[in-house]
Design a protein around this motif. Structure first.
Motif, mmCIF file in Angstrom:
data_model
loop_
_atom_site.group_PDB
_atom_site.id
_atom_site.type_symbol
_atom_site.label_atom_id
_atom_site.label_comp_id
_atom_site.label_asym_id
_atom_site.label_seq_id
_atom_site.Cartn_x
_atom_site.Cartn_y
_atom_site.Cartn_z
ATOM 1 N N GLU A 30 0.849 -1.200 0.000
ATOM 2 C CA GLU A 30 0.000 0.000 0.000
ATOM 3 C C GLU A 30 0.883 1.248 0.000
ATOM 4 O OE1 GLU A 30 -2.362 3.033 0.084
ATOM 5 O OE2 GLU A 30 -3.169 1.015 -0.281
ATOM 6 N N LYS A 31 0.624 2.148 -0.944
ATOM 7 C CA LYS A 31 1.487 3.329 -1.067
ATOM 8 C C LYS A 31 1.257 4.360 0.032
ATOM 9 C CE LYS A 31 -1.477 5.832 -4.371
ATOM 10 N NZ LYS A 31 -1.525 6.442 -5.721
ATOM 11 N N GLU A 32 0.057 4.363 0.648
ATOM 12 C CA GLU A 32 -0.207 5.301 1.734
ATOM 13 C C GLU A 32 0.184 4.681 3.077
ATOM 14 O OE1 GLU A 32 -1.138 8.275 1.009
ATOM 15 O OE2 GLU A 32 -1.818 8.041 -1.063
ATOM 16 N N SER A 33 0.017 5.479 4.139
ATOM 17 C CA SER A 33 0.400 5.009 5.475
ATOM 18 C C SER A 33 -0.760 4.361 6.215
ATOM 19 C CB SER A 33 0.936 6.181 6.304
ATOM 20 O OG SER A 33 -0.052 7.195 6.430
ATOM 21 N N GLN A 34 -1.946 4.292 5.579
ATOM 22 C CA GLN A 34 -3.099 3.647 6.190
ATOM 23 C C GLN A 34 -3.943 2.992 5.112
ATOM 24 O OE1 GLN A 34 -5.395 7.850 6.750
ATOM 25 N NE2 GLN A 34 -6.423 6.134 7.698
ATOM 26 N N ASN A 234 3.402 2.508 2.865
ATOM 27 C CA ASN A 234 4.385 3.436 2.275
ATOM 28 C C ASN A 234 5.219 2.747 1.196
ATOM 29 O OD1 ASN A 234 3.708 5.642 4.159
ATOM 30 N ND2 ASN A 234 4.687 4.328 5.698
ATOM 31 N N SER A 235 4.562 1.852 0.460
ATOM 32 C CA SER A 235 5.229 1.113 -0.618
ATOM 33 C C SER A 235 4.681 1.583 -1.959
ATOM 34 C CB SER A 235 5.002 -0.401 -0.462
ATOM 35 O OG SER A 235 5.534 -0.879 0.747
ATOM 36 N N ASP A 236 5.378 2.522 -2.561
ATOM 37 C CA ASP A 236 4.958 3.047 -3.869
ATOM 38 C C ASP A 236 5.646 2.226 -4.947
ATOM 39 O OD1 ASP A 236 3.798 4.551 -5.801
ATOM 40 O OD2 ASP A 236 4.763 6.446 -5.273
#
Length: 429
Positions: A30-34, A234-236
């Motif tokens: 997931e690219k965001e933190s939540q 935080n995985s873009d």
């Protein structure tokens, strides 16, 4: 047991991870933190801001309902609510004064003046003569043609055209019917006559009643579904490569990949499988975003308020403060609630504040969020193109689903159902 990468921790990705995680090792990126995607919420001054719409739950599919309620304690965590929606129709030459017409508007034409009612019934006679008494979905060549010849030119001019042009910002006759299949009401002229004569309230649509979280809105769903999953935040992801029979994501090897992000990003980052022919048509896919404006408004009994008024740019108000009292902080004054006011595409704060002056219920600005991708727009070739891309990738163990992966206007429950259907196929293979 396979090792499977799921890209995206929105509703679709979280659902896929649960469905496939029973018998496989699943890692979610997931690219965001939540988690949450389009259903994310956040607290602003203690009140709950749905940053992209106001998401509620129900479903026509029993398998989706069964699965969802296996994850939650219905009575403890949710409240069941009747949908109470209306259309604000301008009166006296201003959008600040309005008639409140219950939704769906076609069942409540008896609330209009005699001249408008007469025109509406004349339209029904015209529809019967031109389209016949049993017109089918396929008898209309566009969304605009459907609205004009299903409900008549009076309702089309009063409500359907101005409202939908605010949402879609295009000539409605250019929107293909295939895109709207399964999403449109199909009342017959006789049903509209009977509903008005008998003052019948429509309860057939899926969210005429809905379940809503007692605490933290749809973010509660995302957070709880994320529990127990292996999610790398935080995985873009900038590359997904097929090599030696495996997919490489962030340096790890996977047997299969399920992509639940945006198809426009997807075709750019796939390596090792030739998707070059699909890049141009994917790049050409059209869409709209929304600007969600978080406000205080006057207390009212509604859940959704539709706004066809041409005197401002907003198309609807979602009264999320009515969904749960926990959505309103104690600092919200008596006689007021919080709500989200929606605008299509990006709008500046200056223009937001100018528009709020012309919107009923005395809205007071709190915050806003622009979401670049909210409404996917199809043309007559979109679904075929998407299916061809799936046929190209699935033999290599690469699959995709979700609103902006499938480029379909999915509600939350439909996204869950699409994920369920895909995972059955993957498991069989």
């Amino acid at each position: 047991m396979m090792k499977i990468a799921v890209i995206g921790a929105g509703v679709s990705g979280l659902s896929v991870a649960h469905f496939l995680g029973e018998n496989n090792r699943v890692v979610v990126f997931e690219k965001e933190s939540q988690p949450g995607g389009l259903i994310k919420c956040r607290r602003v001054n203690g009140s709950l801001f749905h940053t992209c719409g106001g998401h509620v739950f129900n479903s026509k599919r029993q398998d989706v309902l069964d699965w969802f309620w296996s994850k939650f304690v219905k009575e403890e965590e949710f409240s069941k609510t009747d949908r109470n929606s209306c259309v604000f129709m301008d009166k006296n030459g201003t959008s600040l004064e309005h008639d409140n017409i219950p939704y769906p508007i076609e069942n409540h034409m008896y609330l209009f003046d005699e001249e408008t009612q007469k025109a509406f019934y004349e339209d029904l006679e015209e529809i019967d003569k031109v389209k016949g008494l049993n017109a089918k979905f396929t008898d209309y060549d566009s969304f605009g043609n459907f609205l004009r010849w299903r409900f008549g030119k009076t309702l089309y001019n009063l409500y359907f055209q101005p409202y939908n042009e605010k949402v879609w910002r295009r000539d409605l006759t250019t929107v293909p019917m295939s895109w709207m299949e399964g999403k449109l009401p199909m009342p017959t002229t006789q049903e509209m006559r009977d509903n008005n004569a008998n003052k019948v309230e429509e309860k057939a649509f899926v969210h005429s009643t809905f379940w809503y979280e007692k605490k933290d809105g749809s973010q509660y769903i995302a957070d709880k579904l994320a529990e127990g999953l292996d999610i790398k935040y935080n995985s873009d992801i900038d590359c997904i490569e097929y090599k030696n029979g495996h997919w490489i994501v962030c340096g790890e090897d996977f047997d299969k990949v399920v992509f639940c992000g945006n198809i426009k990003d997807m075709v750019k980052i796939i390596k090792g499988v030739d998707v070059e022919a699909h890049k141009a048509p994917v790049d050409a896919l059209e869409y709209h975003g929304t600007t969600a404006v978080f406000c205080e408004i006057d207390k009212n009994p509604y859940s959704w308020i539709y706004q066809p008024s041409r005197r401002h740019e907003s198309h609807r108000i979602i009264c999320t403060g009515n969904f749960s009292q926990t959505n309103n902080d104690a600092s919200v004054p008596e006689g007021r609630i919080t709500a989200t006011i929606e605008f299509t595409d990006e709008i500046s704060k200056k223009d937001i504040l100018e528009n709020l002056k012309r919107i009923p219920l005395s809205p007071k600005y709190i915050d806003h969020k622009y979401n670049k991708y909210t409404y996917p727009i199809q043309d007559a070739n979109t679904r075929t193109m998407i299916q061809n891309l799936k046929a190209t990738l699935s033999p290599f163990g690469f699959y995709f689903t979700g609103r902006f992966a499938d480029w379909e206007y999915y509600n939350m429950d439909v996204a869950m159902g699409a994920a369920m259907d895909l995972c059955k196929i993957i498991s069989q293979k």
